[in-house]
Structure formats: C-alpha cells, structure tokens
Design a protein around this motif. Structure first.
Motif, PDB file in Angstrom:
ATOM      1  N   GLU A  71       2.949   1.648 -15.458  1.00  0.00           N
ATOM      2  CA  GLU A  71       3.469   2.060 -14.170  1.00  0.00           C
ATOM      3  C   GLU A  71       4.928   1.688 -14.001  1.00  0.00           C
ATOM      4  O   GLU A  71       5.428   0.789 -14.663  1.00  0.00           O
ATOM      5  CB  GLU A  71       2.642   1.447 -13.037  1.00  0.00           C
ATOM      6  N   GLU A  74       7.945   0.238  -7.430  1.00  0.00           N
ATOM      7  CA  GLU A  74       8.881   0.315  -6.318  1.00  0.00           C
ATOM      8  C   GLU A  74       8.585  -0.864  -5.407  1.00  0.00           C
ATOM      9  O   GLU A  74       7.418  -1.150  -5.122  1.00  0.00           O
ATOM     10  CB  GLU A  74       8.722   1.630  -5.563  1.00  0.00           C
ATOM     11  N   VAL A  83       4.713  -0.175  -4.649  1.00  0.00           N
ATOM     12  CA  VAL A  83       4.194   1.119  -5.093  1.00  0.00           C
ATOM     13  C   VAL A  83       4.166   1.093  -6.612  1.00  0.00           C
ATOM     14  O   VAL A  83       5.181   0.795  -7.252  1.00  0.00           O
ATOM     15  CB  VAL A  83       5.073   2.289  -4.603  1.00  0.00           C
ATOM     16  N   ARG A  85       3.703   3.559  -9.576  1.00  0.00           N
ATOM     17  CA  ARG A  85       3.661   4.986  -9.929  1.00  0.00           C
ATOM     18  C   ARG A  85       3.181   5.131 -11.365  1.00  0.00           C
ATOM     19  O   ARG A  85       3.827   4.644 -12.293  1.00  0.00           O
ATOM     20  CB  ARG A  85       5.038   5.613  -9.779  1.00  0.00           C
ATOM     21  N   VAL A  97      -0.674  12.922 -11.029  1.00  0.00           N
ATOM     22  CA  VAL A  97      -0.094  11.944 -10.113  1.00  0.00           C
ATOM     23  C   VAL A  97      -1.134  10.867  -9.852  1.00  0.00           C
ATOM     24  O   VAL A  97      -2.303  11.173  -9.567  1.00  0.00           O
ATOM     25  CB  VAL A  97       0.306  12.599  -8.765  1.00  0.00           C
ATOM     26  N   ASP A  99      -0.515   7.267  -7.800  1.00  0.00           N
ATOM     27  CA  ASP A  99       0.320   6.238  -7.177  1.00  0.00           C
ATOM     28  C   ASP A  99      -0.584   5.306  -6.385  1.00  0.00           C
ATOM     29  O   ASP A  99      -1.421   5.766  -5.590  1.00  0.00           O
ATOM     30  CB  ASP A  99       1.348   6.849  -6.223  1.00  0.00           C
TER      31      ASP A  99
END
Length: 151
Positions: A71, A74, A83, A85, A97, A99
């Motif tokens: 990942e 953030e 976060v 991702r 996707v 997240d």
C-alpha cells in the motif's frame, strides 16, 4: 464498469484516539509481536515509517491463508486519519481499487473509536465482494486496541 462499493464500521476503543493513531501511523514494526496471529511482517519500501506517501507491504494471515498487501500511505495528522491505498497483493488480484481508511475519533478523555471505511472496485463483476476484508480489518483494530490499552 465493474461493481464498486463502500463498507463502513466503527470500533470502540479504550484509550485516547491520539495514542491509537500513533501506533498505526508510526509503530507498525510492533504489530508482528503484538498481534502476530494477524500480522506477520511489515516492510517499509519507500519513505519513512510514518511519512505521507510511504510505501509498505503487510504480510498477514486471514481466513487460514498467508497473504500480502502492498500500500501507499496518506497521513492526515489533523484528523487522526490514515489512508492505505492498495497497490499490489492478493486482494488486488480481483480489485482495481482497495482503499482502507482508519479515522481515530476521540469520544471521552479515555475512550475513542476507529471508523474503518473500505472503498473498493472489482476488476470483473463475477469476482466476490471483499466483505471478509472488513471483518479482518475490524479484528485487527480490536486486537491492536487491546494491546494498546495494556501498554
């Protein structure tokens, strides 16, 4: 366009939100010792362990299987939010996707909660929804919360 969705849950925690946020932001290296039944290893590939934009891999066990999740992180210190991702790994084989958002929310002086939000989009409609990953994330938050309340 493939199917997409969002899962949201909130997990109550003992202790200040800032304390839990700090463990998740800066102390991932303790996870294998603290909750080794879930997290086997955390490796930082780029950036500092607590920096915005850092890239790391998580080796974990879920549903009896060893898996990997890579990942890009953030960091939002003001809102006590991280976060993750999804870039690569087992879950990304079926998802375009993935997240995971952890927001640590103060409740009282010595209680808080973690709001977990998972945003996902399948690569193909025939793939199953990733609902088991919300159960996994909730379990990791609960178990790490128990560890943090003892520290």
């Amino acid at each position: 366009m493939a199917t997409s969705g969002t899962y949201v849950t909130e997990v109550p925690l003992k202790g200040a939100a800032e304390k839990h946020y700090k463990k998740w932001k800066s102390e991932n290296h303790i996870f294998p010792d603290a909750i080794g039944h879930h997290i086997k290893n955390v490796t930082v590939h780029e950036g500092e362990s607590d920096s915005h934009g850092s890239i790391r891999s998580w080796n974990y066990t879920w549903d009896g299987k060893e898996e990997v999740f890579k990942e890009k992180r953030e960091v939002d210190d003001e809102n006590l939010t991280l976060v993750l991702r999804g870039l690569e790994g087992h879950v990304m084989e079926q998802l375009k996707v993935f997240d995971v958002i952890y927001q640590f929310i103060p409740k009282t002086e010595d209680t808080s909660s973690c709001k977990i939000t998972i945003i996902w989009e399948k690569r193909k409609d025939e793939y199953p929804e990733p609902s088991t990953y919300m159960k996994f994330n909730k379990s990791v938050i609960v178990d790490m919360g128990h560890h943090a309340s003892k520290a």
